[in-house]
Design a protein around this motif. Structure first.
Motif, mmCIF file in Angstrom:
data_model
loop_
_atom_site.group_PDB
_atom_site.id
_atom_site.type_symbol
_atom_site.label_atom_id
_atom_site.label_comp_id
_atom_site.label_asym_id
_atom_site.label_seq_id
_atom_site.Cartn_x
_atom_site.Cartn_y
_atom_site.Cartn_z
ATOM 1 N N PHE A 27 0.826 -1.203 0.000
ATOM 2 C CA PHE A 27 0.000 0.000 0.000
ATOM 3 C C PHE A 27 0.862 1.255 0.000
ATOM 4 N N ARG A 28 1.965 1.238 0.735
ATOM 5 C CA ARG A 28 2.819 2.424 0.790
ATOM 6 C C ARG A 28 3.632 2.583 -0.488
ATOM 7 N N GLU A 29 4.010 1.468 -1.106
ATOM 8 C CA GLU A 29 4.841 1.546 -2.309
ATOM 9 C C GLU A 29 4.041 1.926 -3.545
ATOM 10 N N GLN A 30 2.847 1.358 -3.699
ATOM 11 C CA GLN A 30 2.114 1.563 -4.948
ATOM 12 C C GLN A 30 0.688 2.051 -4.761
ATOM 13 N N GLY A 31 0.275 2.244 -3.507
ATOM 14 C CA GLY A 31 -1.051 2.773 -3.261
ATOM 15 C C GLY A 31 -2.089 1.682 -3.027
ATOM 16 N N VAL A 32 -3.208 2.100 -2.468
ATOM 17 C CA VAL A 32 -4.289 1.161 -2.138
ATOM 18 C C VAL A 32 -4.997 0.673 -3.394
ATOM 19 N N ASN A 33 -5.329 1.592 -4.286
ATOM 20 C CA ASN A 33 -6.129 1.222 -5.453
ATOM 21 C C ASN A 33 -5.388 0.311 -6.427
ATOM 22 N N ARG A 34 -4.079 0.461 -6.513
ATOM 23 C CA ARG A 34 -3.303 -0.336 -7.463
ATOM 24 C C ARG A 34 -2.911 -1.706 -6.907
ATOM 25 N N THR A 35 -3.227 -1.941 -5.650
ATOM 26 C CA THR A 35 -2.873 -3.214 -5.019
ATOM 27 C C THR A 35 -4.107 -4.090 -4.895
ATOM 28 N N GLY A 36 -4.099 -5.213 -5.584
ATOM 29 C CA GLY A 36 -5.227 -6.130 -5.538
ATOM 30 C C GLY A 36 -5.028 -7.231 -4.518
ATOM 31 N N MET A 37 -6.100 -7.929 -4.199
ATOM 32 C CA MET A 37 -6.022 -9.004 -3.218
ATOM 33 C C MET A 37 -5.147 -10.148 -3.711
ATOM 34 N N ASP A 38 -5.153 -10.413 -5.003
ATOM 35 C CA ASP A 38 -4.295 -11.483 -5.531
ATOM 36 C C ASP A 38 -2.824 -11.180 -5.244
ATOM 37 N N GLN A 39 -2.421 -9.935 -5.481
ATOM 38 C CA GLN A 39 -1.039 -9.555 -5.234
ATOM 39 C C GLN A 39 -0.701 -9.612 -3.743
ATOM 40 N N LEU A 40 -1.615 -9.146 -2.907
ATOM 41 C CA LEU A 40 -1.409 -9.193 -1.469
ATOM 42 C C LEU A 40 -1.255 -10.627 -0.970
ATOM 43 N N CYS A 41 -2.105 -11.504 -1.468
ATOM 44 C CA CYS A 41 -2.044 -12.900 -1.045
ATOM 45 C C CYS A 41 -0.740 -13.556 -1.489
ATOM 46 N N ALA A 42 -0.301 -13.231 -2.689
ATOM 47 C CA ALA A 42 0.956 -13.790 -3.181
ATOM 48 C C ALA A 42 2.123 -13.316 -2.323
ATOM 49 N N ALA A 43 2.121 -12.026 -1.980
ATOM 50 C CA ALA A 43 3.205 -11.470 -1.159
ATOM 51 C C ALA A 43 3.191 -12.053 0.250
ATOM 52 N N ALA A 44 1.985 -12.316 0.771
ATOM 53 C CA ALA A 44 1.854 -12.848 2.125
ATOM 54 C C ALA A 44 1.956 -14.368 2.174
#
Length: 209
Positions: free
Chosen positions: A29-46
């Motif tokens: 969220f801090r690097e690319q913003g809330v709107n540009r970050t999807g749940m798929d990307q978050l799940c992959a990172a986590a």
């Protein structure tokens, strides 16, 4: 400790899943913003499945709100809970922001969401009000004639300096601190001990706006 299970895509889930999701959200969220970050990307990172993510958070809206809540739950305790500073010094210490600090997450998120009724927007609004209250309380301790007004003025200076620093890519907080010192000394009678050098005392850590 319970054995970790495997999600549908082989992602890990278990006790640490919630913290990994929040850790990934703070980074993305801090690097690319809330709107540009999807749940798929978050799940992959986590390293969790989407099913696991939705077991911990009802949706992205709830995750964004919790992301903000994790930044500074005690509202600038590193500044206002310091007993080694006078009330006036605590007011100035709020402006001791490292120039490399990213844009205030509360401002950035609220601007991105464009929805004042979004739970994260409401949380950001409540947080900013809480900062003004803490500033006003310190101003009252310092002997300000109108502590609420001074608190609002200093809160506005803080947010303006944060936005200007980001836009110009140049540290605006020293100028804001100098302006704050003038406001403080004008608001606090000399008999209350409000006068001083106007220098900003060093603050340990990274106080948030």
């Amino acid at each position: 400790m319970t054995e970790l299970e495997k999600g549908p895509t082989g992602s890990r889930r278990g006790r640490g899943a919630r913290e990994r999701i929040l850790g990934a959200s703070q980074e993305l969220f801090r690097e690319q913003g809330v709107n540009r970050t999807g749940m798929d990307q978050l799940c992959a990172a986590a390293q969790v499945s989407k099913r696991t993510a939705y077991q911990h958070f009802a949706g992205k809206d709830e995750l964004v709100t919790e992301y903000l809540r994790r930044f500074d739950p005690s509202v600038l305790s590193g500044v206002f809970d310091r007993t080694d500073l006078t009330p006036r010094e605590r007011l100035l210490a709020a402006f001791d922001i490292p120039p490399t600090t990213p844009l205030c997450p509360y401002i950035a998120t609220a601007v991105e969401l464009h929805d004042p009724e979004h739970p994260a927007s409401r949380y950001a609004r409540d947080y900013k009000k809480a900062v003004a209250v803490r500033l006003a309380n310190a101003a009252r301790e310092a002997g300000a004639a109108d502590p609420e007004q001074l608190g609002e003025q200093l809160a506005l200076l803080l947010d303006g300096a944060a936005a200007r620093t980001r836009v110009l890519n140049a540290d605006a907080f020293p100028t804001a601190a100098a302006m704050a010192a003038i406001l403080i000394d004008n608001a606090i009678p000399a008999t209350a001990g409000g006068t001083g050098s106007g220098t900003t005392p060093a603050v340990a850590g990274d106080p948030r706006r």
